[in-house]
Scaffold this motif. Structure first.
Motif, PDB file in Angstrom:
ATOM      1  N   ASN A  13       0.850  -1.195   0.000  1.00  0.00           N
ATOM      2  CA  ASN A  13       0.000   0.000   0.000  1.00  0.00           C
ATOM      3  C   ASN A  13       0.875   1.231   0.000  1.00  0.00           C
ATOM      4  OD1 ASN A  13      -3.038  -0.669   0.551  1.00  0.00           O
ATOM      5  ND2 ASN A  13      -1.820  -2.127   1.740  1.00  0.00           N
ATOM      6  N   LYS A  14       0.422   2.252  -0.734  1.00  0.00           N
ATOM      7  CA  LYS A  14       1.155   3.512  -0.690  1.00  0.00           C
ATOM      8  C   LYS A  14       0.165   4.660  -0.684  1.00  0.00           C
ATOM      9  CE  LYS A  14       4.785   6.197  -0.921  1.00  0.00           C
ATOM     10  NZ  LYS A  14       5.752   6.257   0.185  1.00  0.00           N
ATOM     11  N   GLU A  15       0.281   5.507   0.320  1.00  0.00           N
ATOM     12  CA  GLU A  15      -0.497   6.740   0.256  1.00  0.00           C
ATOM     13  C   GLU A  15       0.422   7.930   0.376  1.00  0.00           C
ATOM     14  OE1 GLU A  15      -3.541   5.792   3.274  1.00  0.00           O
ATOM     15  OE2 GLU A  15      -2.406   7.094   4.628  1.00  0.00           O
ATOM     16  N   VAL A  17       0.589  11.827   1.527  1.00  0.00           N
ATOM     17  CA  VAL A  17      -0.113  12.828   2.328  1.00  0.00           C
ATOM     18  C   VAL A  17       0.302  14.196   1.834  1.00  0.00           C
ATOM     19  CG1 VAL A  17      -0.634  13.607   4.668  1.00  0.00           C
ATOM     20  CG2 VAL A  17       0.028  11.235   4.258  1.00  0.00           C
ATOM     21  N   PRO A  22      -5.145  12.304   2.681  1.00  0.00           N
ATOM     22  CA  PRO A  22      -4.151  11.398   2.107  1.00  0.00           C
ATOM     23  C   PRO A  22      -4.716  10.726   0.857  1.00  0.00           C
ATOM     24  CG  PRO A  22      -4.994  10.531   4.199  1.00  0.00           C
ATOM     25  CD  PRO A  22      -5.678  11.835   3.968  1.00  0.00           C
ATOM     26  N   ARG A  24      -4.642   7.505  -1.479  1.00  0.00           N
ATOM     27  CA  ARG A  24      -4.204   6.110  -1.542  1.00  0.00           C
ATOM     28  C   ARG A  24      -3.945   5.753  -2.992  1.00  0.00           C
ATOM     29  NH1 ARG A  24      -7.571   1.225   0.998  1.00  0.00           N
ATOM     30  NH2 ARG A  24      -5.781  -0.175   0.777  1.00  0.00           N
ATOM     31  N   ASP A  60      11.646   4.227  -2.969  1.00  0.00           N
ATOM     32  CA  ASP A  60      10.692   4.807  -2.021  1.00  0.00           C
ATOM     33  C   ASP A  60      10.170   3.640  -1.171  1.00  0.00           C
ATOM     34  OD1 ASP A  60       9.080   6.621  -0.771  1.00  0.00           O
ATOM     35  OD2 ASP A  60       7.711   6.934  -2.462  1.00  0.00           O
ATOM     36  N   PRO A  62       7.015   1.690   1.102  1.00  0.00           N
ATOM     37  CA  PRO A  62       5.555   1.601   1.136  1.00  0.00           C
ATOM     38  C   PRO A  62       4.974   2.124   2.450  1.00  0.00           C
ATOM     39  CG  PRO A  62       6.529  -0.570   1.524  1.00  0.00           C
ATOM     40  CD  PRO A  62       7.666   0.362   1.223  1.00  0.00           C
ATOM     41  N   SER A  63       3.670   2.445   2.430  1.00  0.00           N
ATOM     42  CA  SER A  63       2.973   2.805   3.670  1.00  0.00           C
ATOM     43  C   SER A  63       2.743   1.542   4.496  1.00  0.00           C
ATOM     44  CB  SER A  63       1.636   3.473   3.343  1.00  0.00           C
ATOM     45  OG  SER A  63       1.843   4.574   2.490  1.00  0.00           O
ATOM     46  N   SER A  64       2.439   0.425   3.810  1.00  0.00           N
ATOM     47  CA  SER A  64       2.413  -0.883   4.468  1.00  0.00           C
ATOM     48  C   SER A  64       2.665  -1.948   3.420  1.00  0.00           C
ATOM     49  CB  SER A  64       1.075  -1.116   5.184  1.00  0.00           C
ATOM     50  OG  SER A  64       0.037  -1.191   4.234  1.00  0.00           O
ATOM     51  N   ASN A  75      12.144  -3.438   3.619  1.00  0.00           N
ATOM     52  CA  ASN A  75      11.763  -2.694   4.829  1.00  0.00           C
ATOM     53  C   ASN A  75      12.790  -2.871   5.954  1.00  0.00           C
ATOM     54  OD1 ASN A  75       9.436  -1.946   3.557  1.00  0.00           O
ATOM     55  ND2 ASN A  75       8.098  -3.354   4.665  1.00  0.00           N
TER      56      ASN A  75
END
Ligand SMILES: Nc1ncnc2c1ncn2[C@@H]1O[C@H](COP(=O)(O)OP(=O)(O)O)[C@@H](O)[C@H]1O
Ligand SMILES: [Mg+2]
Length: 232
Positions: A13-15, A17, A22, A24, A60, A62-64, A75
Motif C-alpha cells: 500500500n502507498k499513500e 499525504v 491522504p 491512496r 521509495d 511503502p505505507s504498508s 523494509n
C-alpha cells in the motif's frame, strides 16, 4: 521447471499525504516476477505505475506491505543497504535517458560498475560488451548530446544491464521515441531478456510492447490485475 522469484511484493500500500486528504495510490498490490520473466504494466496516466516501480526498486518505501528483492525484505534495510542491493539486482530504464551529459557513452555505462567498486579495466571491458550488445560499438566516445534519441536510450539500456541485474524496471522506455525507433528498442529489450535471462518489468503505453510480454498487468483504481492481450 519453476524459475526462482527475483522480485515480489506483498500487500503493498502507498499513500501520499499532501494537503488535508491522504491519497491512496496503491492498494494491496501483490505480484511476483520470476527469473527471465517479461511483465508489462499498463494503465492510465496517474494510476500509480511509476509509484509501484519506485517501490519495487527500493527508491521509495511503502505505507504498508513489503517488497522483496532477491529474497530480502527492503523494509528491514537501511537506505545504504537498499542502494547496494539495487546496484546488484535492479536495473532502471526511464522514459528520458537520464545519462550524465558531460560523460561519454562508455563512461556512462561503466559508472554503475565503478560505483560498485570494480576496477577501471573490468568496468570498461563490460561496458564495451554491453554497448556492443545494443549495437553502439562505434559510438563509445560520443556524449549524449552527440547521439540520436534512440541511441541515447540504447546507452541507457546498456547502463541498466551492465551490472547483470536480476530484474530491469523500465518506466515507459519508448514513450519519447518515434514508432520505428521504439520498435527497434523493444526488439532489443526482448533479445537481451533472452540472452541474459534478465527479468523485465516494463510500464508502457505501447500496445506492441504489452502484447510481447508474457504477462500483462493493468493498474486501475490502485489495484493491479492480470489481463489478456485481447483486453488491451
Ligand atoms: N511524491 C508524491 N507526492 C504526492 N503525490 C504523488 C507523489 N508521487 C505520485 N503522486 C500521485 O500519485 C498518483 C500516481 O502517480 P504515478 O505513480 O506517477 O502515476 P503513473 O506513473 O501511472 O502516471 C498521482 O495522482 C500522483 O499525483
Ligand atoms: Mg509514470
Amino acid at each position: 521447471m519453476t524459475e526462482p522469484v527475483v522480485l515480489e511484493c506483498v500487500a503493498l500500500n502507498k499513500e501520499f499525504v499532501e494537503g488535508p486528504e491522504p491519497v491512496r495510490v496503491l492498494k494491496d498490490i501483490n505480484m511476483q516476477v520470476k527469473q527471465g520473466e517479461r511483465v508489462a504494466i499498463v494503465g492510465n496516466s496517474g494510476s500509480g505505475k511509476t509509484t509501484l516501480l519506485n517501490l519495487l526498486g527500493g527508491l521509495d518505501l511503502p505505507s504498508s506491505g513489503y517488497v522483496k528483492v532477491a529474497g530480502k525484505n527492503l523494509n528491514d534495510m537501511s537506505g545504504n543497504q537498499r542502494g547496494q542491493l539495487r546496484n546488484r539486482h535492479i536495473g532502471f530504464i526511464y522514459q528520458f535517458h537520464h545519462l550524465l551529459p558531460e560523460f561519454s557513452a562508455l563512461e556512462n555505462v561503466s559508472m554503475p560498475l565503478l560505483i560498485r567498486g570494480e576496477s577501471r579495466s573490468t568496468s570498461k571491458g563490460q561496458a564495451e560488451e554491453l554497448l556492443e550488445a545494443v549495437g553502439l560499438e562505434h559510438r563509445l566516445q560520443h556524449k549524449p548530446s552527440e547521439l540520436s534519441g534512440g541511441e541515447r536510450q540504447r546507452v541507457a539500456i546498456a547502463r541498466a544491464l551492465v551490472t547483470r541485474p536480476s530484474c530491469v524496471l523500465a518506466d515507459e522506455p519508448t514513450g519519447n521515441l518515434d514508432s520505428h525507433t521504439a520498435q527497434t528498442i523493444l526488439d532489443m529489450m526482448n533479445e537481451l531478456n533472452q540472452r541474459f535471462n534478465i527479468s523485465f518489468v516494463t510500464v508502457t503505453h505501447s500496445h506492441a510492447l504489452a502484447v510481447m510480454a508474457k504477462k500483462i498487468l493493468k493498474m486501475e483504481d490502485g489495484r493491479l490485475k492480470e489481463i489478456e492481450p485481447g483486453a488491451l
